[in-house]
Design a protein around this motif. Structure first.
Motif, PDB file in Angstrom:
ATOM      1  N   ASP A 196     -12.959  21.205   5.332  1.00  0.00           N
ATOM      2  CA  ASP A 196     -13.761  20.091   5.807  1.00  0.00           C
ATOM      3  C   ASP A 196     -12.878  18.848   5.898  1.00  0.00           C
ATOM      4  O   ASP A 196     -12.351  18.379   4.886  1.00  0.00           O
ATOM      5  N   VAL A 197     -12.730  18.303   7.111  1.00  0.00           N
ATOM      6  CA  VAL A 197     -11.819  17.183   7.341  1.00  0.00           C
ATOM      7  C   VAL A 197     -12.214  15.968   6.521  1.00  0.00           C
ATOM      8  O   VAL A 197     -11.362  15.276   5.955  1.00  0.00           O
ATOM      9  N   ASN A 198     -13.505  15.699   6.426  1.00  0.00           N
ATOM     10  CA  ASN A 198     -13.960  14.520   5.685  1.00  0.00           C
ATOM     11  C   ASN A 198     -13.695  14.650   4.188  1.00  0.00           C
ATOM     12  O   ASN A 198     -13.299  13.692   3.523  1.00  0.00           O
ATOM     13  N   VAL A 199     -13.912  15.850   3.652  1.00  0.00           N
ATOM     14  CA  VAL A 199     -13.661  16.086   2.228  1.00  0.00           C
ATOM     15  C   VAL A 199     -12.171  15.960   1.927  1.00  0.00           C
ATOM     16  O   VAL A 199     -11.765  15.306   0.961  1.00  0.00           O
ATOM     17  N   LEU A 200     -11.348  16.582   2.764  1.00  0.00           N
ATOM     18  CA  LEU A 200      -9.902  16.516   2.571  1.00  0.00           C
ATOM     19  C   LEU A 200      -9.408  15.072   2.663  1.00  0.00           C
ATOM     20  O   LEU A 200      -8.569  14.638   1.872  1.00  0.00           O
ATOM     21  N   SER A 201      -9.943  14.336   3.624  1.00  0.00           N
ATOM     22  CA  SER A 201      -9.530  12.949   3.804  1.00  0.00           C
ATOM     23  C   SER A 201      -9.855  12.106   2.575  1.00  0.00           C
ATOM     24  O   SER A 201      -9.028  11.310   2.111  1.00  0.00           O
ATOM     25  N   ALA A 202     -11.058  12.300   2.027  1.00  0.00           N
ATOM     26  CA  ALA A 202     -11.459  11.556   0.831  1.00  0.00           C
ATOM     27  C   ALA A 202     -10.587  11.929  -0.364  1.00  0.00           C
ATOM     28  O   ALA A 202     -10.169  11.060  -1.145  1.00  0.00           O
ATOM     29  N   MET A 203     -10.303  13.210  -0.500  1.00  0.00           N
ATOM     30  CA  MET A 203      -9.496  13.688  -1.622  1.00  0.00           C
ATOM     31  C   MET A 203      -8.070  13.145  -1.543  1.00  0.00           C
ATOM     32  O   MET A 203      -7.534  12.601  -2.523  1.00  0.00           O
ATOM     33  N   TYR A 204      -7.442  13.292  -0.377  1.00  0.00           N
ATOM     34  CA  TYR A 204      -6.075  12.817  -0.214  1.00  0.00           C
ATOM     35  C   TYR A 204      -5.994  11.299  -0.374  1.00  0.00           C
ATOM     36  O   TYR A 204      -5.042  10.778  -0.962  1.00  0.00           O
ATOM     37  N   SER A 205      -6.996  10.594   0.137  1.00  0.00           N
ATOM     38  CA  SER A 205      -7.000   9.132   0.023  1.00  0.00           C
ATOM     39  C   SER A 205      -7.051   8.694  -1.433  1.00  0.00           C
ATOM     40  O   SER A 205      -6.384   7.731  -1.828  1.00  0.00           O
ATOM     41  N   GLU A 206      -7.834   9.394  -2.236  1.00  0.00           N
ATOM     42  CA  GLU A 206      -7.929   9.047  -3.654  1.00  0.00           C
ATOM     43  C   GLU A 206      -6.600   9.288  -4.365  1.00  0.00           C
ATOM     44  O   GLU A 206      -6.166   8.473  -5.186  1.00  0.00           O
ATOM     45  N   ILE A 207      -5.949  10.401  -4.062  1.00  0.00           N
ATOM     46  CA  ILE A 207      -4.657  10.702  -4.687  1.00  0.00           C
ATOM     47  C   ILE A 207      -3.613   9.650  -4.299  1.00  0.00           C
ATOM     48  O   ILE A 207      -2.898   9.119  -5.160  1.00  0.00           O
ATOM     49  N   LEU A 208      -3.542   9.336  -3.017  1.00  0.00           N
ATOM     50  CA  LEU A 208      -2.545   8.369  -2.561  1.00  0.00           C
ATOM     51  C   LEU A 208      -2.837   6.979  -3.102  1.00  0.00           C
ATOM     52  O   LEU A 208      -1.917   6.204  -3.381  1.00  0.00           O
ATOM     53  N   SER A 209      -4.104   6.652  -3.251  1.00  0.00           N
ATOM     54  CA  SER A 209      -4.480   5.359  -3.816  1.00  0.00           C
ATOM     55  C   SER A 209      -3.982   5.233  -5.252  1.00  0.00           C
ATOM     56  O   SER A 209      -3.441   4.191  -5.657  1.00  0.00           O
ATOM     57  N   LYS A 210      -4.138   6.289  -6.032  1.00  0.00           N
ATOM     58  CA  LYS A 210      -3.665   6.269  -7.418  1.00  0.00           C
ATOM     59  C   LYS A 210      -2.144   6.166  -7.467  1.00  0.00           C
ATOM     60  O   LYS A 210      -1.577   5.444  -8.305  1.00  0.00           O
ATOM     61  N   MET A 211      -1.469   6.883  -6.580  1.00  0.00           N
ATOM     62  CA  MET A 211      -0.013   6.821  -6.558  1.00  0.00           C
ATOM     63  C   MET A 211       0.460   5.429  -6.143  1.00  0.00           C
ATOM     64  O   MET A 211       1.428   4.884  -6.700  1.00  0.00           O
ATOM     65  N   TYR A 212      -0.236   4.835  -5.185  1.00  0.00           N
ATOM     66  CA  TYR A 212       0.135   3.484  -4.752  1.00  0.00           C
ATOM     67  C   TYR A 212      -0.076   2.479  -5.879  1.00  0.00           C
ATOM     68  O   TYR A 212       0.715   1.541  -6.046  1.00  0.00           O
ATOM     69  N   GLN A 213      -1.131   2.647  -6.658  1.00  0.00           N
ATOM     70  CA  GLN A 213      -1.377   1.745  -7.793  1.00  0.00           C
ATOM     71  C   GLN A 213      -0.225   1.816  -8.791  1.00  0.00           C
ATOM     72  O   GLN A 213       0.229   0.783  -9.310  1.00  0.00           O
ATOM     73  N   GLN A 214       0.264   3.012  -9.055  1.00  0.00           N
ATOM     74  CA  GLN A 214       1.407   3.166  -9.952  1.00  0.00           C
ATOM     75  C   GLN A 214       2.651   2.497  -9.353  1.00  0.00           C
ATOM     76  O   GLN A 214       3.404   1.806 -10.041  1.00  0.00           O
ATOM     77  N   ASN A 215       2.823   2.738  -8.064  1.00  0.00           N
ATOM     78  CA  ASN A 215       3.941   2.166  -7.324  1.00  0.00           C
ATOM     79  C   ASN A 215       3.921   0.644  -7.411  1.00  0.00           C
ATOM     80  O   ASN A 215       4.915  -0.008  -7.761  1.00  0.00           O
ATOM     81  N   ARG A 216       2.773   0.069  -7.129  1.00  0.00           N
ATOM     82  CA  ARG A 216       2.632  -1.385  -7.118  1.00  0.00           C
ATOM     83  C   ARG A 216       2.775  -1.974  -8.525  1.00  0.00           C
ATOM     84  O   ARG A 216       3.335  -3.062  -8.705  1.00  0.00           O
ATOM     85  N   SER A 217       2.266  -1.263  -9.517  1.00  0.00           N
ATOM     86  CA  SER A 217       2.369  -1.736 -10.897  1.00  0.00           C
ATOM     87  C   SER A 217       3.825  -1.798 -11.351  1.00  0.00           C
ATOM     88  O   SER A 217       4.235  -2.731 -12.051  1.00  0.00           O
ATOM     89  N   LEU A 218       4.610  -0.797 -10.955  1.00  0.00           N
ATOM     90  CA  LEU A 218       6.036  -0.819 -11.268  1.00  0.00           C
ATOM     91  C   LEU A 218       6.700  -2.030 -10.627  1.00  0.00           C
ATOM     92  O   LEU A 218       7.535  -2.701 -11.246  1.00  0.00           O
ATOM     93  N   TYR A 219       6.319  -2.297  -9.392  1.00  0.00           N
ATOM     94  CA  TYR A 219       6.871  -3.458  -8.694  1.00  0.00           C
ATOM     95  C   TYR A 219       6.505  -4.751  -9.424  1.00  0.00           C
ATOM     96  O   TYR A 219       7.365  -5.604  -9.681  1.00  0.00           O
ATOM     97  N   GLU A 220       5.225  -4.922  -9.759  1.00  0.00           N
ATOM     98  CA  GLU A 220       4.769  -6.149 -10.412  1.00  0.00           C
ATOM     99  C   GLU A 220       5.456  -6.344 -11.765  1.00  0.00           C
ATOM    100  O   GLU A 220       5.837  -7.459 -12.126  1.00  0.00           O
ATOM    101  N   THR A 221       5.618  -5.256 -12.514  1.00  0.00           N
ATOM    102  CA  THR A 221       6.255  -5.347 -13.821  1.00  0.00           C
ATOM    103  C   THR A 221       7.705  -5.800 -13.701  1.00  0.00           C
ATOM    104  O   THR A 221       8.159  -6.688 -14.425  1.00  0.00           O
ATOM    105  N   GLU A 222       8.444  -5.196 -12.780  1.00  0.00           N
ATOM    106  CA  GLU A 222       9.848  -5.556 -12.601  1.00  0.00           C
ATOM    107  C   GLU A 222       9.984  -6.953 -11.999  1.00  0.00           C
ATOM    108  O   GLU A 222      10.854  -7.732 -12.397  1.00  0.00           O
ATOM    109  N   PHE A 223       9.110  -7.287 -11.046  1.00  0.00           N
ATOM    110  CA  PHE A 223       9.182  -8.590 -10.387  1.00  0.00           C
ATOM    111  C   PHE A 223       8.948  -9.727 -11.383  1.00  0.00           C
ATOM    112  O   PHE A 223       9.569 -10.784 -11.302  1.00  0.00           O
ATOM    113  N   SER A 224       8.049  -9.495 -12.348  1.00  0.00           N
ATOM    114  CA  SER A 224       7.746 -10.530 -13.341  1.00  0.00           C
ATOM    115  C   SER A 224       8.928 -10.789 -14.272  1.00  0.00           C
ATOM    116  O   SER A 224       9.048 -11.879 -14.845  1.00  0.00           O
ATOM    117  N   LYS A 225       9.809  -9.786 -14.411  1.00  0.00           N
ATOM    118  CA  LYS A 225      10.968  -9.931 -15.293  1.00  0.00           C
ATOM    119  C   LYS A 225      12.192 -10.504 -14.575  1.00  0.00           C
ATOM    120  O   LYS A 225      13.059 -11.107 -15.202  1.00  0.00           O
TER     121      LYS A 225
END
Length: 275
Positions: A51-80
Motif C-alpha cells: 500500500d503506497v500510502n502506508v509505505l509513505s507514512a512509515m518511511y516518512s516517520e523513519i526519516l523524520s526520526k533520523m533527521y531529528q538525530q541529524n539536526r540534534s548533532l548539528y545543534e550540539t556541535e554548533f553551540s560549542k
C-alpha cells in the motif's frame, strides 16, 4: 516538539559517555524495526505491505526520526563552536543539506524510470535518503569520539567502512585504507564520470522516445549539480576537521570518510542502472 526535545536529551546524554558507531547503527536498525512492526504487526497481508500510502507514512516517520538525530548533532556541535569554526560548521552543514536534497531529487528521478512498482520505488528511494542522513551522524560521531579518546578512531572508521563497502567494488577495504584523501577524491571524480556515462548508455535507453531527451537532460543536469554540492560539502568538512587538535594522520583518516561513502553510493547507483 516533544520528539525534538527527546532527541536532544538523548544526544546530550551520549555526549557524556562514549558511543561507538556500531551502537549508532544498531540503534538505527532497532528504530526502523520498531516502526516497521508498528505499521505491519496487524496488517500482514501482501496488499497492505504494498500500500503506497502506508509505505509513505512509515518511511516518512523513519526519516523524520533520523533527521531529528541529524539536526540534534548539528545543534550540539554548533553551540560549542566558536568564532570562525562556528561559521565554517554552519556553512558545511548548509552544503551537506543541499547535497542531500539534490541526491534525493536525482535518485527519485532516476529510480522513477527504472521502477514502475511504487512499493519498490519507495523502498529504494527511502534507503538512499536514510543512508545519507545516517552517514552524517556516523561521521560526526567518529570525530567527536576521537576528540575525547583517540583510541576509538580506528574502530569507528572500520565500522563505517565495513557497513558501507560496496561488495561489487574491484578494490578491497585494505586498498582504500592505504589511499590518501586526494587519491580517494580522484576515484570519486572518476565514479561521477562513470555514472554520467551509464545514464547515457542505460537509463535514457529505457525511456520512451517522447520523453527521452527531456528526462535524460534533467537527470544529467541534476547529477552535475550533485557533484558540485558534494565537492563543497567535502571541502568544508575537510576544513572543519583540519581545524581540530587531532594529529595530521588522524585528520586524514576522518576526511576520507565522506569520500568513501560517496564512492560506495555512486558505485551502487551505477550498478543499479545497469540492472
Amino acid at each position: 516538539m516533544k520528539k525534538i526535545i527527546t532527541g536532544v536529551l538523548i544526544l546530550g546524554a551520549t555526549n557524556l559517555m562514549a558511543i561507538t558507531n556500531q551502537q549508532m547503527i544498531d540503534s538505527g536498525t532497532k528504530m526502523q524495526e520498531d516502526i516497521f512492526q508498528k505499521y505491519f504487526k496487524v496488517n500482514t497481508n501482501s496488499k497492505m505491505k504494498k500500500d503506497v500510502n502506508v509505505l509513505s507514512a512509515m518511511y516518512s516517520e523513519i526519516l523524520s526520526k533520523m533527521y531529528q538525530q541529524n539536526r540534534s548533532l548539528y545543534e550540539t556541535e554548533f553551540s560549542k563552536a566558536q568564532g570562525k569554526r562556528r561559521s565554517l560548521f554552519r556553512e558545511m552543514y548548509a552544503y551537506y543539506t543541499d547535497y542531500v536534497d539534490e541526491y534525493s531529487k536525482f535518485s527519485k528521478d532516476s529510480l522513477a524510470i527504472l521502477l514502475q512498482d511504487q512499493g519498490d520505488f519507495q523502498a529504494y528511494y527511502y534507503t538512499n535518503t536514510y543512508m545519507l542522513l545516517e552517514t552524517f551522524n556516523l561521521n560526526m560521531n567518529t570525530y567527536l569520539e576521537a576528540l575525547k579518546d583517540r583510541k576509538t578512531l580506528d574502530e569507528n572508521i572500520k565500522t563505517v567502512n565495513n557497513y558501507l563497502y560496496h561488495r561489487g567494488d574491484s578494490k578491497t577495504l585494505e586498498d582504500y585504507e592505504k589511499m590518501s584523501s586526494q587519491e580517494m577524491k580522484a576515484i570519486v571524480d572518476a565514479e561521477y564520470v562513470k555514472l554520467n556515462n551509464k545514464i547515457d548508455g542505460e537509463l535514457i535507453k529505457k525511456t520512451s522516445a517522447g520523453v527521452k531527451q527531456r528526462q535524460g537532460n534533467s537527470i544529467k543536469s541534476s547529477l552535475k549539480r550533485l557533484e558540485k554540492m558534494y565537492d563543497k560539502y567535502d571541502e568544508k568538512f575537510s576544513e572543519y576537521i583540519d581545524g581540530t587538535s587531532l594529529s595530521s594522520q588522524e585528520k586524514e583518516k576522518i576526511k576520507k570518510l565522506v569520500k568513501f561513502e560517496t564512492i560506495s553510493n555512486l558505485k551502487f547507483m551505477t550498478e543499479s542502472l545497469g540492472k
